[in-house]
Design a protein around this motif. Sequence first.
Motif, PDB file in Angstrom:
ATOM      1  N   GLU A  14       2.565 -13.829  -1.826  1.00  0.00           N
ATOM      2  CA  GLU A  14       2.539 -12.793  -1.093  1.00  0.00           C
ATOM      3  C   GLU A  14       4.047 -13.573  -0.326  1.00  0.00           C
ATOM      4  OE1 GLU A  14       3.691  -9.666   0.991  1.00  0.00           O
ATOM      5  OE2 GLU A  14       2.067 -10.254   0.099  1.00  0.00           O
ATOM      6  N   SER A  15       4.719 -14.276  -0.494  1.00  0.00           N
ATOM      7  CA  SER A  15       6.345 -15.104  -0.498  1.00  0.00           C
ATOM      8  C   SER A  15       7.073 -14.313  -1.126  1.00  0.00           C
ATOM      9  CB  SER A  15       5.548 -17.010   0.321  1.00  0.00           C
ATOM     10  OG  SER A  15       5.912 -16.979  -1.711  1.00  0.00           O
ATOM     11  N   GLN A  16       6.794 -14.123  -1.907  1.00  0.00           N
ATOM     12  CA  GLN A  16       8.468 -13.023  -2.305  1.00  0.00           C
ATOM     13  C   GLN A  16       8.541 -12.242  -2.148  1.00  0.00           C
ATOM     14  OE1 GLN A  16       5.506 -13.975  -7.076  1.00  0.00           O
ATOM     15  NE2 GLN A  16       7.352 -12.534  -7.000  1.00  0.00           N
ATOM     16  N   PHE A  17       7.666 -11.718  -0.771  1.00  0.00           N
ATOM     17  CA  PHE A  17       7.898 -10.242  -0.280  1.00  0.00           C
ATOM     18  C   PHE A  17       7.979 -10.530   1.378  1.00  0.00           C
ATOM     19  CE2 PHE A  17       5.176  -9.315  -3.803  1.00  0.00           C
ATOM     20  CZ  PHE A  17       6.393  -9.189  -4.557  1.00  0.00           C
ATOM     21  N   THR A  18       8.044 -12.042   1.752  1.00  0.00           N
ATOM     22  CA  THR A  18       7.499 -11.917   3.167  1.00  0.00           C
ATOM     23  C   THR A  18       7.468 -13.193   3.661  1.00  0.00           C
ATOM     24  OG1 THR A  18       5.792 -10.174   3.443  1.00  0.00           O
ATOM     25  CG2 THR A  18       5.923 -11.611   5.012  1.00  0.00           C
ATOM     26  N   ARG A  19       8.422 -13.573   3.998  1.00  0.00           N
ATOM     27  CA  ARG A  19       9.228 -14.687   4.441  1.00  0.00           C
ATOM     28  C   ARG A  19       8.414 -15.086   5.219  1.00  0.00           C
ATOM     29  NH1 ARG A  19      14.372 -14.464   3.222  1.00  0.00           N
ATOM     30  NH2 ARG A  19      15.994 -12.539   2.968  1.00  0.00           N
ATOM     31  N   PRO A  20       8.865 -16.411   6.565  1.00  0.00           N
ATOM     32  CA  PRO A  20       7.704 -17.238   7.324  1.00  0.00           C
ATOM     33  C   PRO A  20       8.483 -16.795   8.669  1.00  0.00           C
ATOM     34  CG  PRO A  20       8.714 -18.632   5.166  1.00  0.00           C
ATOM     35  CD  PRO A  20       9.498 -17.325   4.745  1.00  0.00           C
ATOM     36  N   SER A  21       7.752 -16.788   9.406  1.00  0.00           N
ATOM     37  CA  SER A  21       7.244 -16.364  10.695  1.00  0.00           C
ATOM     38  C   SER A  21       7.040 -16.697  11.300  1.00  0.00           C
ATOM     39  CB  SER A  21       7.232 -14.930  10.642  1.00  0.00           C
ATOM     40  OG  SER A  21       5.569 -14.454  10.575  1.00  0.00           O
ATOM     41  N   LYS A  22       6.955 -16.502  13.004  1.00  0.00           N
ATOM     42  CA  LYS A  22       6.001 -17.914  13.652  1.00  0.00           C
ATOM     43  C   LYS A  22       5.026 -17.287  13.987  1.00  0.00           C
ATOM     44  CE  LYS A  22       6.821 -14.200  17.815  1.00  0.00           C
ATOM     45  NZ  LYS A  22       7.082 -14.713  18.924  1.00  0.00           N
ATOM     46  N   GLU A  23       4.406 -15.806  13.355  1.00  0.00           N
ATOM     47  CA  GLU A  23       2.720 -15.817  12.849  1.00  0.00           C
ATOM     48  C   GLU A  23       2.380 -15.748  12.043  1.00  0.00           C
ATOM     49  OE1 GLU A  23       5.689 -12.819  12.895  1.00  0.00           O
ATOM     50  OE2 GLU A  23       5.009 -11.338  14.818  1.00  0.00           O
ATOM     51  N   CYS A  24       2.799 -16.305  10.985  1.00  0.00           N
ATOM     52  CA  CYS A  24       2.739 -16.459   9.550  1.00  0.00           C
ATOM     53  C   CYS A  24       3.303 -17.947   8.622  1.00  0.00           C
ATOM     54  CB  CYS A  24       2.560 -15.523   8.649  1.00  0.00           C
ATOM     55  SG  CYS A  24       0.889 -16.127   7.544  1.00  0.00           S
ATOM     56  N   ARG A  25       3.207 -18.738   8.672  1.00  0.00           N
ATOM     57  CA  ARG A  25       4.881 -20.036   9.209  1.00  0.00           C
ATOM     58  C   ARG A  25       4.015 -20.322   7.268  1.00  0.00           C
ATOM     59  NH1 ARG A  25       6.688 -21.578  12.630  1.00  0.00           N
ATOM     60  NH2 ARG A  25       6.088 -21.722  14.990  1.00  0.00           N
ATOM     61  N   GLU A  26       3.037 -20.040   6.810  1.00  0.00           N
ATOM     62  CA  GLU A  26       3.127 -20.260   4.814  1.00  0.00           C
ATOM     63  C   GLU A  26       2.644 -18.873   4.121  1.00  0.00           C
ATOM     64  OE1 GLU A  26       2.907 -22.659   6.671  1.00  0.00           O
ATOM     65  OE2 GLU A  26       3.335 -23.934   6.229  1.00  0.00           O
ATOM     66  N   PRO A  27       3.335 -17.786   4.214  1.00  0.00           N
ATOM     67  CA  PRO A  27       3.292 -16.510   3.540  1.00  0.00           C
ATOM     68  C   PRO A  27       2.501 -17.051   2.589  1.00  0.00           C
ATOM     69  CG  PRO A  27       5.591 -17.019   3.927  1.00  0.00           C
ATOM     70  CD  PRO A  27       4.774 -17.825   4.518  1.00  0.00           C
ATOM     71  N   GLU A  28       2.954 -18.271   1.300  1.00  0.00           N
ATOM     72  CA  GLU A  28       3.012 -18.264   0.297  1.00  0.00           C
ATOM     73  C   GLU A  28       1.208 -18.706   0.117  1.00  0.00           C
ATOM     74  OE1 GLU A  28       3.607 -22.541   1.918  1.00  0.00           O
ATOM     75  OE2 GLU A  28       4.551 -20.210   2.666  1.00  0.00           O
ATOM     76  N   TRP A  29       0.460 -18.640   0.768  1.00  0.00           N
ATOM     77  CA  TRP A  29      -1.208 -19.277   1.095  1.00  0.00           C
ATOM     78  C   TRP A  29      -1.721 -17.982   0.921  1.00  0.00           C
ATOM     79  CZ3 TRP A  29      -2.079 -22.182   5.232  1.00  0.00           C
ATOM     80  CH2 TRP A  29      -1.572 -23.826   5.815  1.00  0.00           C
ATOM     81  N   TRP A  30      -1.368 -16.739   0.545  1.00  0.00           N
ATOM     82  CA  TRP A  30      -1.749 -15.139   0.381  1.00  0.00           C
ATOM     83  C   TRP A  30      -1.604 -14.711  -1.027  1.00  0.00           C
ATOM     84  CZ3 TRP A  30      -0.921 -17.508   5.394  1.00  0.00           C
ATOM     85  CH2 TRP A  30      -1.882 -17.219   6.714  1.00  0.00           C
ATOM     86  N   HIS A  31      -1.891 -13.777  -1.452  1.00  0.00           N
ATOM     87  CA  HIS A  31      -1.679 -13.326  -2.020  1.00  0.00           C
ATOM     88  C   HIS A  31      -1.008 -11.684  -1.953  1.00  0.00           C
ATOM     89  CE1 HIS A  31      -2.767 -17.141  -4.173  1.00  0.00           C
ATOM     90  NE2 HIS A  31      -1.755 -17.419  -4.465  1.00  0.00           N
ATOM     91  N   THR A  32      -1.442 -10.741  -3.701  1.00  0.00           N
ATOM     92  CA  THR A  32      -0.984  -9.216  -3.620  1.00  0.00           C
ATOM     93  C   THR A  32      -1.335  -9.182  -4.744  1.00  0.00           C
ATOM     94  OG1 THR A  32       0.320  -7.741  -2.361  1.00  0.00           O
ATOM     95  CG2 THR A  32       2.156  -9.447  -3.292  1.00  0.00           C
ATOM     96  N   ARG A  33      -1.102  -7.612  -5.005  1.00  0.00           N
ATOM     97  CA  ARG A  33      -1.166  -6.612  -5.869  1.00  0.00           C
ATOM     98  C   ARG A  33      -0.118  -6.504  -6.027  1.00  0.00           C
ATOM     99  NH1 ARG A  33      -5.947  -6.526  -8.771  1.00  0.00           N
ATOM    100  NH2 ARG A  33      -3.987  -6.566 -10.832  1.00  0.00           N
TER     101      ARG A  33
END
Length: 201
Positions: A14-33
């Motif tokens: 998910e970090s390929q499309f979503t930057r870290p934020s105060k709500e979610c600091r580690e978007p690379e822990w998630w995935h998307t199709r």
Amino acid sequence: MSTSPNIPVGWYRESQFTRPSKECREPEWWHTRDIQGTEVEVIEMVAGMIRGHQPDVVLETGTSRGFMSQAIGQALRQNGHGTLHTYEPDTDTLNEACRLWWTDDENEMVLPIVPYAQESMQEWTNGPIDFAWHDSLIQLRQPEFEFYLEHYSERAIVCFHDTAAHFGPWSDRLRTALLSQGFSYLDWPSPRGAIIARKNP
């Protein structure tokens, strides 16, 4: 950051499309199709909610490529009851999604899903909605909530995707509308954000 309206189906961080934020600091822990779909881990969470909540009538707005629909349909089949009604006005996208739900040899629906190739805010005659996942165009999501308000059951769980701050102020207006209609809600801190709401008893 990709700006493509969509990309080939794959397995992306998910970090390929979503930057870290105060709500979610580690978007690379998630995935998307793909770039438009719900995070894989959030899809799994919703499927678990379907299993735990045991809804009979489920609404999804914004089928897209059908990954969420497939997971909800599989959970309903495991439950042994319930039907998903899912809306996607783009017929090409809906046809792509339907291939996830039909058998290859029998051309027969294998999951309890009723797809509609139309906009979501149409006459509703399918009974009280026990679970809703709103993931259509962002500008339609609050109007959808207001349209379906009289159709949510007393036990309904109503969810909205893409509520993180980087999607703009629409979700703040939604939170105000939820509170004004007697709903309580939880902000889910995933990369794209989600709101999980329930009408107060």
